[in-house]
Design a protein around this motif. Structure first.
Motif, PDB file in Angstrom:
ATOM      1  N   GLY A 184       0.802  -1.227   0.000  1.00  0.00           N
ATOM      2  CA  GLY A 184       0.000   0.000   0.000  1.00  0.00           C
ATOM      3  C   GLY A 184       0.825   1.262   0.000  1.00  0.00           C
ATOM      4  O   GLY A 184       1.991   1.268  -0.393  1.00  0.00           O
ATOM      5  N   SER A 185       0.237   2.308   0.518  1.00  0.00           N
ATOM      6  CA  SER A 185       0.833   3.632   0.366  1.00  0.00           C
ATOM      7  C   SER A 185       2.082   3.814   1.216  1.00  0.00           C
ATOM      8  O   SER A 185       2.866   4.715   0.964  1.00  0.00           O
ATOM      9  CB  SER A 185      -0.194   4.712   0.669  1.00  0.00           C
ATOM     10  OG  SER A 185      -0.891   4.443   1.859  1.00  0.00           O
ATOM     11  N   LEU A 186       2.277   2.975   2.212  1.00  0.00           N
ATOM     12  CA  LEU A 186       3.495   3.074   3.020  1.00  0.00           C
ATOM     13  C   LEU A 186       4.737   2.981   2.124  1.00  0.00           C
ATOM     14  O   LEU A 186       5.761   3.631   2.370  1.00  0.00           O
ATOM     15  CB  LEU A 186       3.522   1.965   4.076  1.00  0.00           C
ATOM     16  CG  LEU A 186       4.494   2.174   5.247  1.00  0.00           C
ATOM     17  CD1 LEU A 186       4.235   3.488   5.951  1.00  0.00           C
ATOM     18  CD2 LEU A 186       4.405   1.021   6.230  1.00  0.00           C
TER      19      LEU A 186
ATOM     20  N   TRP B 206       5.095   4.226  -0.719  1.00  0.00           N
ATOM     21  CA  TRP B 206       5.267   5.417  -1.543  1.00  0.00           C
ATOM     22  C   TRP B 206       6.355   6.349  -1.034  1.00  0.00           C
ATOM     23  O   TRP B 206       7.063   6.972  -1.815  1.00  0.00           O
ATOM     24  CB  TRP B 206       3.943   6.168  -1.687  1.00  0.00           C
ATOM     25  CG  TRP B 206       2.960   5.414  -2.539  1.00  0.00           C
ATOM     26  CD1 TRP B 206       3.009   4.080  -2.849  1.00  0.00           C
ATOM     27  CD2 TRP B 206       1.815   5.929  -3.188  1.00  0.00           C
ATOM     28  NE1 TRP B 206       1.957   3.744  -3.637  1.00  0.00           N
ATOM     29  CE2 TRP B 206       1.199   4.844  -3.873  1.00  0.00           C
ATOM     30  CE3 TRP B 206       1.222   7.188  -3.263  1.00  0.00           C
ATOM     31  CZ2 TRP B 206       0.043   5.004  -4.624  1.00  0.00           C
ATOM     32  CZ3 TRP B 206       0.069   7.348  -4.012  1.00  0.00           C
ATOM     33  CH2 TRP B 206      -0.515   6.263  -4.682  1.00  0.00           C
TER      34      TRP B 206
ATOM     35  N   LEU C  80       1.919  10.837   2.615  1.00  0.00           N
ATOM     36  CA  LEU C  80       1.818   9.887   1.503  1.00  0.00           C
ATOM     37  C   LEU C  80       1.665   8.460   1.993  1.00  0.00           C
ATOM     38  O   LEU C  80       0.967   7.652   1.373  1.00  0.00           O
ATOM     39  CB  LEU C  80       3.079   9.954   0.643  1.00  0.00           C
ATOM     40  CG  LEU C  80       3.254  11.147  -0.287  1.00  0.00           C
ATOM     41  CD1 LEU C  80       4.570  11.012  -1.020  1.00  0.00           C
ATOM     42  CD2 LEU C  80       2.082  11.224  -1.249  1.00  0.00           C
ATOM     43  N   ALA C  81       2.341   8.173   3.105  1.00  0.00           N
ATOM     44  CA  ALA C  81       2.333   6.813   3.634  1.00  0.00           C
ATOM     45  C   ALA C  81       0.939   6.370   4.054  1.00  0.00           C
ATOM     46  O   ALA C  81       0.669   5.178   4.182  1.00  0.00           O
ATOM     47  CB  ALA C  81       3.297   6.700   4.810  1.00  0.00           C
TER      48      ALA C  81
ATOM     49  N   LEU D 179      -1.954   7.667   2.559  1.00  0.00           N
ATOM     50  CA  LEU D 179      -2.899   8.115   1.531  1.00  0.00           C
ATOM     51  C   LEU D 179      -4.088   7.175   1.398  1.00  0.00           C
ATOM     52  O   LEU D 179      -5.216   7.617   1.162  1.00  0.00           O
ATOM     53  CB  LEU D 179      -2.194   8.189   0.179  1.00  0.00           C
ATOM     54  CG  LEU D 179      -1.877   9.567  -0.375  1.00  0.00           C
ATOM     55  CD1 LEU D 179      -1.410   9.435  -1.794  1.00  0.00           C
ATOM     56  CD2 LEU D 179      -3.095  10.472  -0.279  1.00  0.00           C
ATOM     57  N   GLU D 180      -3.840   5.900   1.560  1.00  0.00           N
ATOM     58  CA  GLU D 180      -4.898   4.926   1.306  1.00  0.00           C
ATOM     59  C   GLU D 180      -6.037   4.996   2.329  1.00  0.00           C
ATOM     60  O   GLU D 180      -7.073   4.387   2.131  1.00  0.00           O
ATOM     61  CB  GLU D 180      -4.345   3.505   1.232  1.00  0.00           C
ATOM     62  CG  GLU D 180      -3.702   3.021   2.492  1.00  0.00           C
ATOM     63  CD  GLU D 180      -2.825   1.766   2.241  1.00  0.00           C
ATOM     64  OE1 GLU D 180      -2.949   1.143   1.183  1.00  0.00           O
ATOM     65  OE2 GLU D 180      -2.027   1.454   3.142  1.00  0.00           O
TER      66      GLU D 180
ATOM     67  N   TRP E 284       6.762  14.385  -9.609  1.00  0.00           N
ATOM     68  CA  TRP E 284       6.318  13.353  -8.681  1.00  0.00           C
ATOM     69  C   TRP E 284       4.844  13.520  -8.311  1.00  0.00           C
ATOM     70  O   TRP E 284       4.064  12.565  -8.330  1.00  0.00           O
ATOM     71  CB  TRP E 284       7.197  13.391  -7.438  1.00  0.00           C
ATOM     72  CG  TRP E 284       6.645  12.673  -6.251  1.00  0.00           C
ATOM     73  CD1 TRP E 284       6.069  13.240  -5.159  1.00  0.00           C
ATOM     74  CD2 TRP E 284       6.609  11.258  -6.042  1.00  0.00           C
ATOM     75  NE1 TRP E 284       5.698  12.271  -4.276  1.00  0.00           N
ATOM     76  CE2 TRP E 284       6.011  11.036  -4.790  1.00  0.00           C
ATOM     77  CE3 TRP E 284       7.034  10.159  -6.779  1.00  0.00           C
ATOM     78  CZ2 TRP E 284       5.818   9.764  -4.267  1.00  0.00           C
ATOM     79  CZ3 TRP E 284       6.837   8.887  -6.257  1.00  0.00           C
ATOM     80  CH2 TRP E 284       6.244   8.692  -5.023  1.00  0.00           C
TER      81      TRP E 284
END
Lengths: 170, 170
Positions: free
Chosen positions: A138-140, A142, B101-102, B104-105, B157
DNA sequence: GGGCGCATGTAATGAGTTACATGATTGA
DNA sequence: TCAATCATGTAACTCATTACATGCGCCC
């Protein structure tokens, strides 16, 4: 508030104690995040006092007592607020760490290239270690991806500067 | 020691007083450097006590007295040392400011796009202002150029992330 | 005469790090 | 038995910022 956001975000996914949290950050996120133990413990205590997280004592066998943290409703609200704040705003970096570039011309090209090559090596080692860092779902992932991209950009820049210097020095 | 390096490097090119130094940094280098007045004054005093620079009082007409600073031999040596140190080493950024960002989900794609677009706008404004910043000669311009490149990379980005989110959300 | 620019600072605060301190368990 | 790992903290320090303080000259 970025560090609080990180801790809340991690605790939100899974309850943890301080040591465990810090260890996770060190092991899995050291590529882009550096948070020392006393900082983690301090923030956890503070957030607990603020009612963002609860503290529950736990013993497993004869191991030292742990304090397991869990988000409260207020903590969840704080997380939501901090997350939106963080995603929507941008702060210029306060200070260019590569300020030395500004005074490059006070060195002869040869030495400048030598020094920058040393720096380039450190960047490329950081990149290598970032690329072998533990993967996440997942987003981690990113922020790690982003860090890798950033390091690549740094390398590109350094190569460009070194090339310019070698050209002017020859 | 980066701030010291900056002040020494500027004073090396031209003797200045504190107010003038700070003003120059604010006006010409604010794109990549942010140093507050008390910090500048504090560092100048400290470097003066350390014998890196000399302090000379000067009055022009009836204007307030200024303290004009000039490098000493020890200051020049410190500059050379700090410059080499700065150019040859690389430090990982301590903390990813875009930690959000981490997580975001935990938002729906639509809101995430909205928040990130806000951030993107701030980045693009910073880029615009960086591109109209005063030009300099020689290597001083390089840190500004680098900052512009960095901001462009940030925009790239953000566009990539926003595109990914729009794809997944549709 | 009132506000802005020039010019210098001090004091309090904040955020995070380093160094120090403690103590139990586990494995070589 | 000795070192490493688990687990928690406190105290001192550093670095930089914010807020506050002062005072003259210049221009409207």
């Amino acid at each position: 508030m970025e560090r609080e956001l990180l801790l809340l975000g991690l605790l939100r996914q899974q309850e943890m104690h301080g040591y465990q949290l810090h260890e996770f950050i060190e092991r899995d996120l050291s590529v882009c995040i550096n948070m020392k133990k006393p900082t983690a413990y301090y923030l956890l205590k503070k957030m607990s006092q603020d009612g963002w997280i609860t503290e529950e004592l736990a013993r497993e066998g004869n191991r030292p007592t742990k304090k397991v943290y869990r988000l409260t409703a207020a903590g969840e609200a704080a997380f939501q607020r901090l997350l939106r704040e963080n995603l929507s705003t941008y702060r210029l970096a306060e200070f260019s760490d590569e300020i030395g570039l500004a005074f490059l011309e006070s060195l002869d090209a040869e030495e400048a290239v030598r020094l920058l090559s040393q720096r380039r090596k450190a960047v490329s080692e950081a990149l290598a270690s970032a690329m072998t860092a533990p993967q996440h779902q997942g987003s981690l992932q990113w922020i790690i991806e982003r860090q890798i991209q950033r390091l690549k950009n740094e390398l590109t820049w350094m190569d460009e500067i070194i090339a310019r210097l070698e050209e002017s020095g020859s």
